[in-house]
Scaffold this motif. Structure first.
Motif, PDB file in Angstrom:
ATOM      1  N   GLY A 158      18.403  34.549 -22.565  1.00 39.84           N
ATOM      2  CA  GLY A 158      17.465  34.216 -23.628  1.00 39.84           C
ATOM      3  C   GLY A 158      17.150  32.738 -23.743  1.00 39.84           C
ATOM      4  N   GLN A 159      16.073  32.453 -24.474  1.00 43.40           N
ATOM      5  CA  GLN A 159      15.587  31.089 -24.626  1.00 43.40           C
ATOM      6  C   GLN A 159      16.589  30.196 -25.369  1.00 43.40           C
ATOM      7  N   THR A 160      17.212  30.740 -26.389  1.00 41.15           N
ATOM      8  CA  THR A 160      18.128  29.931 -27.195  1.00 41.15           C
ATOM      9  C   THR A 160      19.309  29.439 -26.377  1.00 41.15           C
ATOM     10  N   GLU A 161      19.888  30.325 -25.557  1.00 40.16           N
ATOM     11  CA  GLU A 161      21.042  29.940 -24.748  1.00 40.16           C
ATOM     12  C   GLU A 161      20.638  28.956 -23.652  1.00 40.16           C
ATOM     13  N   ALA A 162      19.489  29.190 -23.040  1.00 40.70           N
ATOM     14  CA  ALA A 162      19.027  28.260 -22.005  1.00 40.70           C
ATOM     15  C   ALA A 162      18.828  26.868 -22.598  1.00 40.70           C
ATOM     16  N   ARG A 163      18.212  26.816 -23.774  1.00 42.12           N
ATOM     17  CA  ARG A 163      17.983  25.530 -24.428  1.00 42.12           C
ATOM     18  C   ARG A 163      19.310  24.883 -24.846  1.00 42.12           C
ATOM     19  N   ARG A 164      20.269  25.693 -25.301  1.00 40.87           N
ATOM     20  CA  ARG A 164      21.575  25.143 -25.677  1.00 40.87           C
ATOM     21  C   ARG A 164      22.223  24.449 -24.492  1.00 40.87           C
ATOM     22  N   ARG A 165      22.158  25.086 -23.349  1.00 42.41           N
ATOM     23  CA  ARG A 165      22.768  24.494 -22.157  1.00 42.41           C
ATOM     24  C   ARG A 165      22.055  23.204 -21.764  1.00 42.41           C
ATOM     25  N   TYR A 166      20.745  23.239 -21.832  1.00 42.86           N
ATOM     26  CA  TYR A 166      19.990  22.026 -21.514  1.00 42.86           C
ATOM     27  C   TYR A 166      20.318  20.909 -22.503  1.00 42.86           C
ATOM     28  N   ASP A 167      20.419  21.243 -23.776  1.00 43.63           N
ATOM     29  CA  ASP A 167      20.729  20.235 -24.789  1.00 43.63           C
ATOM     30  C   ASP A 167      22.113  19.628 -24.577  1.00 43.63           C
ATOM     31  N   ARG A 168      23.075  20.439 -24.133  1.00 44.93           N
ATOM     32  CA  ARG A 168      24.410  19.908 -23.838  1.00 44.93           C
ATOM     33  C   ARG A 168      24.335  18.871 -22.723  1.00 44.93           C
ATOM     34  N   LEU A 169      23.514  19.146 -21.737  1.00 44.54           N
ATOM     35  CA  LEU A 169      23.331  18.189 -20.643  1.00 44.54           C
ATOM     36  C   LEU A 169      22.583  16.949 -21.112  1.00 44.54           C
ATOM     37  N   SER A 170      21.454  17.170 -21.802  1.00 46.09           N
ATOM     38  CA  SER A 170      20.596  16.038 -22.162  1.00 46.09           C
ATOM     39  C   SER A 170      21.254  15.103 -23.164  1.00 46.09           C
ATOM     40  N   ALA A 171      22.286  15.575 -23.860  1.00 52.51           N
ATOM     41  CA  ALA A 171      23.026  14.689 -24.756  1.00 52.51           C
ATOM     42  C   ALA A 171      23.696  13.564 -23.970  1.00 52.51           C
ATOM     43  N   HIS A 172      24.036  13.833 -22.727  1.00 51.58           N
ATOM     44  CA  HIS A 172      24.669  12.831 -21.863  1.00 51.58           C
ATOM     45  C   HIS A 172      23.686  12.246 -20.847  1.00 51.58           C
ATOM     46  N   HIS A 173      22.727  13.035 -20.423  1.00 51.22           N
ATOM     47  CA  HIS A 173      21.754  12.624 -19.408  1.00 51.22           C
ATOM     48  C   HIS A 173      20.367  13.035 -19.904  1.00 51.22           C
ATOM     49  N   PRO A 174      19.730  12.231 -20.764  1.00 47.48           N
ATOM     50  CA  PRO A 174      18.531  12.674 -21.489  1.00 47.48           C
ATOM     51  C   PRO A 174      17.280  12.897 -20.656  1.00 47.48           C
ATOM     52  N   HIS A 175      17.201  12.381 -19.456  1.00 49.99           N
ATOM     53  CA  HIS A 175      15.980  12.538 -18.664  1.00 49.99           C
ATOM     54  C   HIS A 175      16.299  13.071 -17.267  1.00 49.99           C
ATOM     55  N   HIS A 176      17.140  14.078 -17.239  1.00 47.83           N
ATOM     56  CA  HIS A 176      17.602  14.626 -15.961  1.00 47.83           C
ATOM     57  C   HIS A 176      16.546  15.582 -15.399  1.00 47.83           C
ATOM     58  N   TYR A 177      15.778  15.081 -14.444  1.00 47.26           N
ATOM     59  CA  TYR A 177      14.621  15.817 -13.929  1.00 47.26           C
ATOM     60  C   TYR A 177      14.970  17.187 -13.349  1.00 47.26           C
ATOM     61  N   PRO A 178      16.020  17.353 -12.547  1.00 48.95           N
ATOM     62  CA  PRO A 178      16.331  18.700 -12.023  1.00 48.95           C
ATOM     63  C   PRO A 178      16.566  19.723 -13.130  1.00 48.95           C
ATOM     64  N   ALA A 179      17.285  19.318 -14.185  1.00 47.25           N
ATOM     65  CA  ALA A 179      17.510  20.242 -15.298  1.00 47.25           C
ATOM     66  C   ALA A 179      16.203  20.532 -16.032  1.00 47.25           C
ATOM     67  N   GLN A 180      15.361  19.529 -16.150  1.00 48.26           N
ATOM     68  CA  GLN A 180      14.064  19.728 -16.805  1.00 48.26           C
ATOM     69  C   GLN A 180      13.200  20.723 -16.031  1.00 48.26           C
ATOM     70  N   THR A 181      13.214  20.626 -14.707  1.00 45.21           N
ATOM     71  CA  THR A 181      12.415  21.575 -13.924  1.00 45.21           C
ATOM     72  C   THR A 181      12.931  22.995 -14.104  1.00 45.21           C
ATOM     73  N   GLN A 182      14.242  23.142 -14.255  1.00 44.40           N
ATOM     74  CA  GLN A 182      14.799  24.479 -14.442  1.00 44.40           C
ATOM     75  C   GLN A 182      14.474  25.030 -15.829  1.00 44.40           C
ATOM     76  N   LEU A 183      14.601  24.199 -16.860  1.00 46.34           N
ATOM     77  CA  LEU A 183      14.274  24.700 -18.191  1.00 46.34           C
ATOM     78  C   LEU A 183      12.783  25.004 -18.309  1.00 46.34           C
TER      79      LEU A 183
END
Length: 328
Positions: A158-183
């Motif tokens: 689901g969208q909420t879990e995918a976004r949660r995982r991305y937010d956990r990453l972006s808290a430490h790496h806010p402009h991580h392009y590979p993660a952005q392409t996946q989300l």
């Protein structure tokens, strides 16, 4: 071994030959990684990743290792020998993910059999077990969270879990392009999102990232995804529309065409996204700088979105170069 600006696409590229899509060919700095994998040499693999200067380049290289058939065998041995190593576990998890996705195929869900889904999810769950441990032990580990954004999509969490995982990453790496392409893939309609969400996410990433980052390419990718969902005349009209053209122009100027831009391993893919998007809209003058940077180098994504990637690349490059000739 050069670092994050390694694998860049500067210099004088060949603009006459057919496109080369193999990243181990177009990015020579990746060659030691393939050689290490071929030998099953874990110390050399770990050393390769240790020499990379950016998390974005590490994620890119990890994806290319995951593409190599049979790589799981020596990665499993590496995990068994060093069970606490986050790199070995995450590389193995991404390889498991890739195996599962190959079984599933890129077809729409209605064309994937029950057995394919069963095997697909089995491989993804194996990957998740490894990744959960890594993220618990190393909560700022960018590569593991990036892979977990992808696995969330495959496991339909689901969208909420995918976004949660991305937010956990972006808290430490806010402009991580590979993660952005996946989300971005997660928030497209084909995975339960909406076009409004997809375009907003891409534009927000581009606007908030430092000038000269890869993030602008997300805008091009979002438009290509939207184009892919349309049919016939709607497709052409969409990409030819001035709002799309202007959106692409702004995104290119603040990213891959900005004076601060450093290509790294993602440069070919980012320029490919803009080259294809502008070309599909008939904006060949705008596509020109991207083809000049690419030369005969291209990335499978997003060129595989057209029926004959090699022929399309040559056709659109020729059209862009003809605009250059007319301006002289």
């Amino acid at each position: 071994m050069t670092t994050s600006t390694a694998g860049g696409i500067g210099g004088a590229p060949d603009i006459s030959g057919p496109p080369r899509f193999d990243p181990f060919d177009t990015l020579p700095d990746l060659a030691p990684l393939r050689d290490a994998a071929t030998r099953g040499d874990w110390p050399a693999t770990a050393g390769f990743f240790a020499r990379l200067a950016t998390e974005e380049d590490r994620s890119f290289a990890a994806g290319r290792l995951a593409d190599l058939d049979g790589a799981e065998h020596y990665l499993e041995k590496a995990v068994a020998a060093s069970p606490g190593d986050p790199l070995a576990r995450t590389l193995l998890a991404e390889r498991y993910l890739r195996i599962g996705w190959e079984i599933r195929s890129g077809a729409r869900a209605e064309h994937v059999s029950r057995d394919q889904f069963s095997q697909f999810h089995s491989w993804l769950r194996r990957a998740e077990q490894l990744l959960i441990e890594v993220c618990a032990e190393h909560p700022s580990y960018a590569h593991a969270w990036t892979v977990r954004v992808t696995s969330a999509r495959g496991l339909q969490l689901g969208q909420t879990e995918a976004r949660r995982r991305y937010d956990r990453l972006s808290a430490h790496h806010p402009h991580h392009y590979p993660a952005q392409t996946q989300l971005l893939q997660n928030v497209c309609p084909k995975w339960g999102g909406t076009w409004e969400t997809a375009h907003e996410f891409a534009r927000t990433c581009a606007a908030e990232a430092p000038d000269g980052s890869h993030a602008g390419a997300l805008v091009a990718i979002a438009h290509l995804e939207h184009w892919l969902e349309l049919d016939g005349i709607e497709r052409t009209a969409y990409m030819r529309g001035l709002p799309v053209r202007d959106d692409l122009r702004f995104a290119a100027q603040v990213s891959v065409l900005h004076k601060e831009y450093r290509p790294g391993f993602h440069g070919i893919g980012a320029h490919s996204a803009f080259a294809l998007a502008f070309s599909l809209g008939g904006h060949h003058a705008d596509a020109l700088p991207h083809f000049l940077e690419l030369g005969d180098r291209a990335s499978e994504f997003p060129w595989h979105y057209v029926s004959d990637p090699s022929a399309a690349f040559v056709k659109y490059r020729k059209a862009a170069l003809s605009v250059q000739g007319e301006s002289r």
